[in-house]
Every structure is written in C-alpha cells, then in structure tokens.
Design an enzyme around this catalytic site. Structure first.
Site, PDB file in Angstrom:
ATOM      1  CG  ASP A 203      -1.873   1.119   1.282  1.00 55.52           C
ATOM      2  OD1 ASP A 203      -2.796   1.098   0.459  1.00 55.52           O
ATOM      3  OD2 ASP A 203      -1.715   2.030   2.112  1.00 55.52           O
ATOM      4  CD  GLU A 253      15.654 -15.712   4.309  1.00 53.49           C
ATOM      5  OE1 GLU A 253      16.088 -14.538   4.408  1.00 53.49           O
ATOM      6  OE2 GLU A 253      15.137 -16.334   5.256  1.00 53.49           O
TER       7      GLU A 253
HETATM    8  C1  NOJ Z   1      -4.355   3.103  -0.918  1.00 49.24           C
HETATM    9  C2  NOJ Z   1      -5.495   2.158  -0.667  1.00 49.24           C
HETATM   10  O1  NOJ Z   1      -5.790   1.480  -1.853  1.00 49.24           O
HETATM   11  C3  NOJ Z   1      -6.633   2.998  -0.145  1.00 49.24           C
HETATM   12  O2  NOJ Z   1      -7.831   2.271  -0.083  1.00 49.24           O
HETATM   13  C4  NOJ Z   1      -6.244   3.551   1.197  1.00 49.24           C
HETATM   14  O3  NOJ Z   1      -7.266   4.403   1.656  1.00 49.24           O
HETATM   15  C5  NOJ Z   1      -4.932   4.337   1.115  1.00 49.24           C
HETATM   16  N1  NOJ Z   1      -3.918   3.670   0.343  1.00 49.24           N
HETATM   17  C6  NOJ Z   1      -4.367   4.569   2.504  1.00 49.24           C
HETATM   18  O4  NOJ Z   1      -3.903   3.386   3.061  1.00 49.24           O
END
Ligand code: NOJ
Length: 533
Positions: A203, A253
């Site tokens: 993310d 790994e």
């Molecule tokens: C991207 C994620 O896809 C989204 O849903 C989220 O709100 C933000 N990052 C923050 O984590």
C-alpha cells in the site's frame, strides 16, 4: 489446475482482488469475513484466476476500512482468526490459487501499541521517534502539508505536539528512519511468509520516507485538487528503494526454499507513477500497478498509447506489465466508461457495460499480469446514489462532502436471489446497503446466462491460459479509425472498436471470443474480439 509450476508464476498471472468486507459474510453480521471467502474459493477456481489479493484483514478500528492497522500480525476479529486464515491459505492452495496479502507500511492506526505508547510517553520520548512528532508553529501545524483525504496532514495532541498523517488523523505515518520500524516490518513479512502467503501488495508504496526537514510544499492544495500524491517531500523519496531491496532479499530467500517466487507488488501513485521503472527492478519490487490502462478513456488511440508505454516500461524493467482496469479506490469500470460517477448519476450504463466487456478482452490479451477487482466479472456498476447518511469513506468527511468517496465501488457482492442481501450475508443489514438493481447482477443470474460478462471472463481466462501463456510480445497493426488491432504469438489477433460505427473485422481467421455478436463479420462499436489464424 491454475498455479503454474514455474517460479515466475506472477509474470502472466491473473489475480482477483478481494475487498474482504464486501466479498462474503459467513456469520451474519453484515460484514464480509475470511470464512465467507473460504466458502467461495471454488467460485474463483471455476472463474479461472490464478491468485487472490486480500485487502487488509488485520485488527483495525476501520477508520479507513483496514488501511489503519492496529496489529500487523493478527486478524481483525470481525473477519475471523489466524486459524481461519491458515485454513483459507491451505484451501486456496489446494485449489491451485495463490494468496497475496496487502501490507500497509506507510502508516498504522492510532490504536497500534507503539503509537499509544508514543502518545503516553510525551514530547521528547524515544517512543515518539518512531513517528513524526513535532512542535507546532504557534497554534499552526509544523508545515503546510495537506492530507490525501483532505484537511491538514497534522493532528495536534493534548500536550501540544503534532503528529504527521498523510491520510486520516487515525493513520499516523511511521518514521522509516527509525531502526525499530525497519526491523518490525521485516518481521511482519516473515510472519506471513511463514504462514504460507505467496506475496504482498504494498500500500502507498512510494511513501514511507519523508524529507527529514519536512519543508513546506509550493502548492499544498494540489493533491486535493487532483486527488493524487504529488508532495515531493513526502512521496517517492530515494531512500525508499533501500527498503524494497531489503524486502526483496527476504522474498527471494523464501523463493529459494521451494522454487516459487513471492512477488512484491507496489501501489505507486502520484509522482511515483513516472518513476515506476525505478521500483520494478530485479533487486526491488517484482511488479507495480500500471495505471495508464485504468486512467485511459475508452478510446483506441489512448489504448494504443497505453500499450506502447507498457512496452517501454517492460523493456526498461525487464518485467512484464501489471495491467489493471479498476480497484476499490476507483469508480467501477462499467459506470466509468458510461460517464457515470457518484454525484453525477449512473451515466449510460448500457454503453458502459459494453465498453467494460470490450476492455476486459483487451486487458486479458495483453502480455503481462492482470488484476481483476471483485465484481468486474459481473459488470457490476458503481452505486452512485448511496444515501449520504450511509457514507462511510473518510474522504467524504475529510473533504466536508466535496468528494463523495469510494463506497460506491465497495458495496457487498450480490451472489444470488432477488432481494438484499443477495446471498452475501444472513442479514439484509449489510455494512453498506445493496440496491435492488443488484438482482440483475448476481453471480447466480450471470452463471445462468451464457451471454453474461461472467461467462465472457471465464472463457477469456481459459483461452488466455491455453493460447497466450507463452505468446510473447505484442505487435500493433494498422487499424481503421477508432479501432485498435494487435497480434501475439502464433496467429492470435485482438481487435477493439471504440468508434461510433461498425468496422470491418480486421482478421479473416476464426473468431475465438467476442464481447458482443459480430454481425456480417463486422466489429460493432464498443466491442472487442479475439481471432486465431
Ligand atoms: C491506498 C489504498 O488502496 C486505499 O484504499 C487507502 O485508503 C490508502 N492507500 C491509505 O492506506
């Protein structure tokens, strides 16, 4: 079937994104869960995907529906237990499906024990160094940064200090210059890899490190205007690559133990997009979502440009492109291509659906990996008229209603029946309400109609596996105006018509599959088809 035996299985794989809250609910609380997913794994096998990506299922107060993580090595109680998770992984593997987890390294939750300890320990404490705490400028925050979801990127604590949050105030940003943070995340990767996870979607992967001086930005409101990450002091910092080099060593790994890669897939947005090739490298990330396709209008020329850019990207990185048409942050593709959006109305849903079907055949014919967002195989439309009092997306609150947010693409999936909860749950009181119109989009309905989008996806996935697995690169051919034609491998042709009128079918061979009938050998508007020589 499914999981290819080769190490680099991810290069051509089709991954199905499961938005855990909205996929299937096993215990009748109106919220999706792991046992719900387990019960539907045979559905995914039948569809023919290779892997699933689970959105964050860690304990979380759900201020951003799991992207605010309180504990990186456990399961959200509303979703189940670690035991349920282990069974899910084992059963998925038994069906030939790989399992990717969503890891959230840029920020955690205010309920994470380290953040609670930091608040309790007060200004100047070592606990606060794991985050970005600063004194303010009088009554003003330490700098002019804004959060991605609206409002300032700083939250004041009762003792007067401020902490940084690039998303909601409930999601404090980690300080990646702190060795505890580095070490903790490496342990988290190992924890899940040891439990059999096959890879990670990362993310906000271009985040993590910040300019330590935390200088002001020139245009603090730009990010809110364009809804993307542009703050050069907060995103895409050079130090982040060292994090991914270390993570790749860990992934490699584990891959060396059984000969099967553990891919790392970056969500690299905003200013990171044009630096994607710096992340997707043999010693860093295996893949990064290639947003050009998702960002492209339904237009042959735009698609051709996207494909050329994809080819450049693949040449620069040595890794095949990772194509994507939608996800849990974007207006659903069937609505988007019909000009609809929350607040703007449904648009032309018939045209949007035809285009979404055509775009699916385009994406699935391209060289590289494809990610499908749950419901795309049902041509599920966006819910554009969610009652305002049912909106849960923090974007809505943080922008004081200027942006309606992403709930409309996160409505619980309709499985069967004619009324809510459409087989999703034991209760009609699902966490987001399902519209009656979902009756036309259930899995049951789609499976009973040979012309449905579900059958189109299923056939496309089978043909792709049989004909395109080793088909190699793509060659764009001259095409009539409004159309796009390309060939791959030995005698495979894909054509797409985004114009207003039918065009001559560009290929004399045998049609394999088309997103709409091909009357008189013509390719109608808003249609794509595959042929073999
Ligand atoms: C991207 C994620 O896809 C989204 O849903 C989220 O709100 C933000 N990052 C923050 O984590």
């Amino acid at each position: 079937m499914n999981a290819p035996s080769n190490a680099a299985w991810w290069t051509e794989s089709v991954t199905y994104q499961i938005y855990v809250r909205s996929f299937a609910d096993s215990d009748g609380d109106g919220v999706g869960d792991l046992n719900g997913i387990r019960s539907r794994l045979p559905y995914l096998r039948e569809l023919g995907v290779d892997a699933v990506w689970l959105t964050p299922c860690y304990p979380s107060p759900q201020h951003d529906h799991g992207y605010d993580v309180a504990d990186y090595t456990d399961i959200e109680p509303a979703y189940g237990t670690l035991h349920d998770f282990d069974r899910l992984v084992a059963e998925a593997h038994g069906l030939g499906l790989r399992v990717l987890l969503d890891i959230v390294p840029n920020h955690c939750s205010v309920e994470h024990p380290w953040f609670r300890a930091a608040l309790a320990a007060g200004p100047g404490s070592p606990e606060r160094e794991r985050f970005h705490f600063r004194p303010g400028d009088g009554d003003d925050p330490p700098n002019n940064w804004r959060s991605m979801f609206g409002g300032p990127a700083w939250q004041r604590t009762p003792d007067g200090e401020w902490f940084l949050h690039l998303f909601t105030p409930e999601q404090p940003d980690w300080n990646w210059n702190h060795p505890d943070v580095v070490e903790m995340f490496e342990g988290v990767l190992r924890f899940w890899l040891d439990r059999g996870v096959d890879g990670f979607r990362i993310d906000a992967a271009q985040g993590l490190h910040k300019d330590p001086e935390l200088p002001d930005v020139a245009d603090p409101f730009e990010e809110e205007r364009i809804a993307d990450a542009t703050n050069v002091h907060a995103w895409n910092r050079p130090e982040v690559h060292e994090v991914y080099r270390a993570w790749r060593r860990i992934a490699d790994e584990y891959a060396a133990r059984d000969g099967s890669d553990r891919p790392l897939i970056g969500e690299i947005t905003g200013i990171g997009k044009r630096h994607l090739h710096e992340y997707v490298q043999p010693d860093q990330l295996h893949q990064g979502f290639f947003w050009d396709l998702l960002d492209s209008p339904f237009d042959a020329e735009a698609f051709a440009t996207t494909i050329r850019r994809g080819q450049e990207q693949a040449a620069r990185t040595g890794a095949p492109v990772t194509w994507v048409l939608g996800n849990h942050d974007t207006v659903r593709v069937a609505t988007r291509y019909g000009g609809g959006a929350p607040g703007a109305g449904p648009g032309d849903i018939e045209a949007g659906t035809a285009r979404a079907r055509a775009a699916a055949l385009l994406a699935l014919a391209l060289p590289g990996a494809v990610y499908i967002y749950q419901g795309e195989e049902l041509a599920l439309p966006e819910v554009v008229d969610l009652p305002l009092d049912r909106i849960t997306d923090p974007i809505y609150w943080r922008t004081e209603g200027r942006r309606l947010g992403r709930d409309g693409c996160r409505i619980p999936l309709p499985w069967n029946g004619t009324t809510a909860p459409f087989g999703f749950s034991g209760t009609p009181h699902t966490w987001l309400p399902q519209p009656l119109s979902f009756a036309r989009h259930t899995v049951e309905h789609a499976q009973s109609d040979p012309a449905s989008t579900w059958h189109l996806y299923r056939q496309a996935l089978r043909l792709r596996r049989d004909l395109l697995a080793d088909a190699g690169p793509l060659q764009l051919l001259p095409a009539p105006p409004g159309a796009l034609v390309f060939r791959r491998g030995h005698g495979f042709t894909c054509a797409l018509n985004t114009g207003d009128a039918p065009v001559d079918a560009p290929h004399p061979g045998t049609p394999l599959l088309s997103s709409a009938p091909l009357p008189d050998g013509k390719l109608p508007a808003d249609t794509a088809a595959w042929w073999t020589d």
